[in-house]
Design an enzyme around this catalytic site. Structure first.
Site, mmCIF file in Angstrom:
data_model
loop_
_atom_site.group_PDB
_atom_site.id
_atom_site.type_symbol
_atom_site.label_atom_id
_atom_site.label_comp_id
_atom_site.label_asym_id
_atom_site.label_seq_id
_atom_site.Cartn_x
_atom_site.Cartn_y
_atom_site.Cartn_z
ATOM 1 N N ILE A 164 0.842 -1.205 0.000
ATOM 2 C CA ILE A 164 0.000 0.000 0.000
ATOM 3 C C ILE A 164 0.879 1.257 0.000
ATOM 4 O O ILE A 164 0.484 2.306 -0.465
ATOM 5 C CB ILE A 164 -0.992 -0.037 1.186
ATOM 6 C CG1 ILE A 164 -2.103 0.969 0.978
ATOM 7 C CG2 ILE A 164 -0.306 0.141 2.510
ATOM 8 C CD1 ILE A 164 -3.390 0.580 1.669
ATOM 9 N N TYR A 185 -5.982 -10.137 16.254
ATOM 10 C CA TYR A 185 -4.972 -10.673 15.321
ATOM 11 C C TYR A 185 -4.964 -12.200 15.386
ATOM 12 O O TYR A 185 -5.037 -12.882 14.353
ATOM 13 C CB TYR A 185 -3.621 -10.086 15.729
ATOM 14 C CG TYR A 185 -2.405 -10.676 15.067
ATOM 15 C CD1 TYR A 185 -2.189 -10.539 13.695
ATOM 16 C CD2 TYR A 185 -1.424 -11.336 15.831
ATOM 17 C CE1 TYR A 185 -1.039 -11.055 13.107
ATOM 18 C CE2 TYR A 185 -0.283 -11.844 15.252
ATOM 19 C CZ TYR A 185 -0.092 -11.709 13.885
ATOM 20 O OH TYR A 185 1.042 -12.219 13.299
ATOM 21 N N LYS A 193 -6.017 -14.980 12.505
ATOM 22 C CA LYS A 193 -5.086 -16.029 12.053
ATOM 23 C C LYS A 193 -5.744 -17.411 12.197
ATOM 24 O O LYS A 193 -5.596 -18.271 11.335
ATOM 25 C CB LYS A 193 -3.773 -15.970 12.844
ATOM 26 C CG LYS A 193 -2.901 -14.751 12.512
ATOM 27 C CD LYS A 193 -2.418 -14.786 11.078
ATOM 28 C CE LYS A 193 -1.526 -13.624 10.693
ATOM 29 N NZ LYS A 193 -1.240 -13.540 9.264
ATOM 30 N N ILE A 249 9.830 -12.712 15.215
ATOM 31 C CA ILE A 249 10.912 -12.837 14.230
ATOM 32 C C ILE A 249 11.922 -11.714 14.457
ATOM 33 O O ILE A 249 11.549 -10.538 14.519
ATOM 34 C CB ILE A 249 10.353 -12.796 12.790
ATOM 35 C CG1 ILE A 249 9.411 -13.982 12.587
ATOM 36 C CG2 ILE A 249 11.487 -12.821 11.768
ATOM 37 C CD1 ILE A 249 8.677 -13.971 11.266
HETATM 38 C C1 AKB Z 1 3.343 -10.161 17.053
HETATM 39 O O1 AKB Z 1 4.026 -9.958 18.073
HETATM 40 O O2 AKB Z 1 2.192 -9.748 16.907
HETATM 41 C C2 AKB Z 1 3.946 -11.008 15.957
HETATM 42 C C3 AKB Z 1 3.542 -12.442 16.043
HETATM 43 C C4 AKB Z 1 4.066 -13.295 17.116
HETATM 44 O O3 AKB Z 1 2.799 -12.897 15.233
HETATM 45 N N1 AKB Z 1 5.368 -10.907 15.969
#
Ligand code: AKB
Length: 304
Positions: A33, A138, A142, A168
């Site tokens: 974006i 979130y 997922k 990560i």
């Molecule tokens: C987060 O902290 O939201 C991400 C994950 C663990 O998916 N790094």
């Protein structure tokens, strides 16, 4: 010949996938974006993943046959605007699924997260299929995506592959809006020689992995024979587990004199609902997952 579309390509994973495919001379169309701040080593088109018509046109125009769909609002940012987060994470996923079915896309990679787990998941060592009660929007998006992957495979033979990433650790492109971001923030503070205020308690243990392992694991999973994959949803994966306190000791043992204060905020509750350790034996067995970077190697690389 693979012709790859990467959505959300300017983020933490996307920038590294671009470098990886460049080395292999594979065609990549990166979309995001935002506009890139520097010249990318591949084709780029500015595009919103919520705009299905635009993404569909790009897929046709560039003869795309593989998609890495990386667009997402992460855990901490997601809590600030859960409705927006649901819309972006789910509608973009649905767009990519529909486009993939319509255009006979061979394979899709879509990252899931350890955020799919929750307090019912036996967090000391989370197995592949525990009870799941994600606490963040979130994590919920997922988990829904994981269920849709299975459904779309059974219904349309759409081959979406996925990993439940832990935090990560990357140097070049930081994540943004995650609960595991403290690890990169603390390392960057050490490099800059400034104090750091950590938003998690010093004893909060969470799984992490180095960016090279995050990229290589996805590539290995994407190359695996479908018949070897016993799981239609997302695979557990991990590198090592660490607490802020342990990280600080590791940073100090590498010669950095860092001072850290602890001021846990709303992210503490999120971290408390996530695994301390993850059992990734199914990944090892089914497609040969084998991390190269442990705790020490990761911190040394990140401090460079
Ligand atoms: C987060 O902290 O939201 C991400 C994950 C663990 O998916 N790094």
């Amino acid at each position: 010949m693979d012709r790859i579309l990467i959505t959300g390509a300017l983020g933490q994973l996307g920038t590294e996938f671009i470098k990886h495919f460049k080395k292999l001379n594979v065609f990549v169309l990166a979309t995001d974006i935002k506009l890139p701040k520097y010249k990318l080593q591949c084709e780029f088109e500015q595009a919103d993943s919520l705009d299905k018509t635009r993404i569909n046109e790009l897929v046709k125009k560039h003869d795309i046959n593989i998609i890495y769909h990386l667009v997402a609002i992460l855990s901490a940012s997601g809590e600030k605007d859960p409705f927006k987060s649901w819309k972006l994470n789910m509608n973009s996923f649905q767009n990519i699924a529909e486009i993939s079915v319509e255009n006979n896309i061979k394979k899709v990679f879509w990252p899931s997260s350890m955020a799919v787990f929750g307090t019912e998941s036996k967090l000391d060592l989370v197995i592949q299929n525990p009870l799941m009660n994600p606490s963040t929007i979130y994590g919920i998006t997922k988990l829904v995506g994981e269920k849709l992957m299975e459904y779309y495979f059974n219904r349309f033979r759409l081959d979406i592959r996925s990993l439940r990433y832990p935090g990560i650790v990357s140097v070049e492109t930081a994540p943004g809006g995650g609960t595991t971001d403290y690890i990169i923030d603390m390392i960057n503070a050490a490099k800059k020689g400034i104090d750091y205020t950590c938003f998690l308690d010093e004893n909060t243990e969470l799984p992490m992995m180095y960016i090279d392992d995050a990229i290589n694991s996805a590539i290995t999973l994407m190359a695996a024979k479908k018949s070897n994959l016993s799981i239609l949803g997302s695979y557990n994966i991990t590198g090592f587990s660490i607490t802020p306190k342990k990280l600080l000791n590791e940073i100090k043992s590498n010669g950095f004199n860092l001072k850290v204060n602890y001021e846990p905020d709303f992210r503490q509750k999120i971290a408390d609902s996530w695994p301390k350790k993850i059992d990734d034996s199914s990944s090892k067995k089914d497609w040969g997952w084998n991390p190269e970077f442990g705790l020490k190697e990761t911190i040394i690389e990140a401090l460079k």
